[in-house]
Enzyme design. Structure first.
Site, short mmCIF file in Angstrom:
data_model
loop_
_atom_site.label_atom_id
_atom_site.label_comp_id
_atom_site.label_asym_id
_atom_site.label_seq_id
_atom_site.Cartn_x
_atom_site.Cartn_y
_atom_site.Cartn_z
N ILE A 85 71.93 47.93 35.33
CA ILE A 85 71.09 48.59 36.41
C ILE A 85 70.92 50.06 35.73
O ILE A 85 69.27 50.39 35.64
CB ILE A 85 70.50 48.52 38.09
CG1 ILE A 85 71.34 46.33 37.73
CG2 ILE A 85 69.84 48.78 38.37
CD1 ILE A 85 71.10 46.82 39.38
N ASP B 248 79.29 57.66 39.35
CA ASP B 248 80.22 56.56 39.30
C ASP B 248 81.45 57.59 39.04
O ASP B 248 81.27 57.34 37.64
CB ASP B 248 79.27 56.24 38.23
CG ASP B 248 79.25 54.29 38.03
OD1 ASP B 248 80.67 54.61 38.60
OD2 ASP B 248 78.84 53.60 38.49
N ARG C 252 72.49 47.39 48.02
CA ARG C 252 72.62 46.36 48.36
C ARG C 252 72.25 47.52 50.22
O ARG C 252 73.02 48.87 49.71
CB ARG C 252 73.97 46.08 49.19
CG ARG C 252 74.70 45.04 47.77
CD ARG C 252 74.11 43.88 48.01
NE ARG C 252 74.14 42.75 46.81
CZ ARG C 252 73.95 42.34 46.26
NH1 ARG C 252 72.51 43.08 45.94
NH2 ARG C 252 74.12 41.57 45.34
N ASP D 155 64.55 48.27 49.21
CA ASP D 155 64.53 46.70 48.40
C ASP D 155 65.35 46.47 49.25
O ASP D 155 65.53 45.60 49.61
CB ASP D 155 64.42 46.96 47.22
CG ASP D 155 64.40 45.22 46.77
OD1 ASP D 155 63.29 44.93 47.28
OD2 ASP D 155 65.29 44.59 45.69
N GLU E 243 70.01 42.36 57.20
CA GLU E 243 68.95 41.58 56.29
C GLU E 243 69.00 39.89 56.97
O GLU E 243 69.62 39.52 57.23
CB GLU E 243 69.12 40.95 54.75
CG GLU E 243 68.87 43.08 54.30
CD GLU E 243 69.18 42.25 52.30
OE1 GLU E 243 69.84 41.72 52.24
OE2 GLU E 243 68.66 43.71 52.27
N HIS F 185 64.56 42.72 49.78
CA HIS F 185 65.59 42.35 48.74
C HIS F 185 65.13 40.73 47.90
O HIS F 185 65.66 40.05 47.38
CB HIS F 185 66.53 41.73 49.45
CG HIS F 185 68.07 41.30 48.53
ND1 HIS F 185 68.60 42.01 49.66
CD2 HIS F 185 68.10 42.63 47.43
CE1 HIS F 185 70.14 42.74 48.76
NE2 HIS F 185 69.32 42.35 47.29
#
Length: 350
Positions: A181, A200, A260, A283, A288, A307
């Site tokens: 992504i 990262d 997430r 999002d 959830e 999401h």
């Protein structure tokens, strides 16, 4: 023409037509003999798939004469039992689940000399698009315009004489996570001439030159103009962005989460948003769906979606299309691109 590969596809029968287009199936048929097996294995498709002995045996029998085994929603976990029963297996592939889920025993595959390929990154295209949209929405402070949707009369003069909206061009963007992504989002950001700094610990540092990004600590990334969370849910990332990290967001910054919800401490997130000096495009949520009484729902500096970043008409068949690409490479003697390597396994946090 004799088919070169024997390919077995195990999945939920009700989802087969949603993911497998006739065109890609025909394309695969030029290099393979294809067969299907219907499964409705229990378990969370985005988490660890439990081993059910009866289904384990069925999958082992189905795979016994195959060169390639493909699995996705509904399929059982691919275990050492399956690999032991299928001596001809060259590749096992997960078409869609979660790149950090547990549908394939990667260690057992490695011991059997079988490649593991995962094309669940097919959703990186729409997720990156939605991340870009949320970045722009945050900078233009569009969440405050919900009053227009509610039917309230709003004077435009304030927004013309003292415009609160800002442009993305030239802003420094921080990315938390730099996988598929992140790579796609970097491509989308190129016309905006945004310097990109990524956090990262698992990304090869060679990507800095190849992708024109810089790497830095999480604290450094949190202090950028726009911060986008792309980190997967693993034991190591749960609550990774908490009160201390959110405090580093500068006044006027935009924070976007399309990964997430569990990566961000929700209490700290609400508290930071309540300060009102930063903007949020969310999002992903934890839990959830987002609670009906969540304070985030009423904040004028928070834009919410359910999401849906990776859910598009185009993405669903792309998972299988990318896997067919991989099998064409395999058939031509070329290494598949989306292999689950030791570095990827380490990133899972298992």
């Amino acid at each position: 023409m004799t088919a070169e590969l024997k390919v077995g596809i195990a999945c939920h029968p009700g989802l087969r037509d949603h993911y497998i287009s006739q065109g890609d199936l025909t394309r695969l048929g030029t290099i393979a003999e294809i067969s299907f097996a219907d499964f409705e294995a229990p378990g969370d498709p985005w988490g660890q798939i439990p081993v059910v002995p009866e289904l384990d045996d069925r999958l082992a029998e189905f795979a016994s004469d195959k060169d390639v085994l493909l699995v996705f929603h509904g399929a059982p976990r691919v275990t050492s039992r399956v690999f032991a029963a299928a001596p001809n297996l060259r590749l096992v592939g997960d078409i869609e689940g979660d790149r950090f889920a547990g549908r394939i025993d990667v260690a057992a595959a490695r011991a059997a000399g079988v490649l593991v390929v995962d094309t669940t990154h097919a959703s990186s295209w729409p997720v990156a698009e939605w991340a870009l949209a949320l970045m722009l929405i945050g900078l233009r402070q569009n969440a405050r315009f919900r009053e227009i949707i509610a039917g309230h009369d709003m004077s435009q003069s304030e927004y013309r004489t003292r415009p609160p909206g800002r442009e993305l061009t030239g802003k420094t963007v921080g990315l938390i996570g730099f996988g598929h992504i992140g790579w796609r989002l970097r491509e989308f950001l190129a016309p905006f001439e945004c310097p990109i700094i990524a956090y990262d610990p698992y990304a090869p540092r060679e990507l800095a030159d190849a992708q024109r990004v810089d790497f830095a600590s999480l604290a450094t990334v949190m202090g950028r103009d726009v911060v986008v969370c792309l980190a997967p849910a693993t034991p190591h990332t749960t609550g990774m962005i908490g009160e201390a990290e959110l405090a580093l967001l500068r006044e006027g910054a935009v924070f976007v989460n399309v990964s997430r919800g569990s990566v961000v401490d929700v209490r700290a997130l609400i508290a930071r948003a309540q300060q009102g000096d930063t903007w949020f495009g969310l999002d992903a949520h934890d839990p959830e769906p987002l609670a009906v009484d969540s304070p985030l729902r009423g904040m004028s500096n928070v834009f919410l979606s359910a999401h849906i970043a990776g859910v598009t008409v185009e993405a669903q068949p792309r998972f299988f299309a990318l896997m067919v690409d991989e099998l064409e490479r395999l058939s031509a003697g070329i290494e598949p691109r989306a292999q689950i390597t030791d570095r990827v396994v380490a990133g899972r946090g298992n």
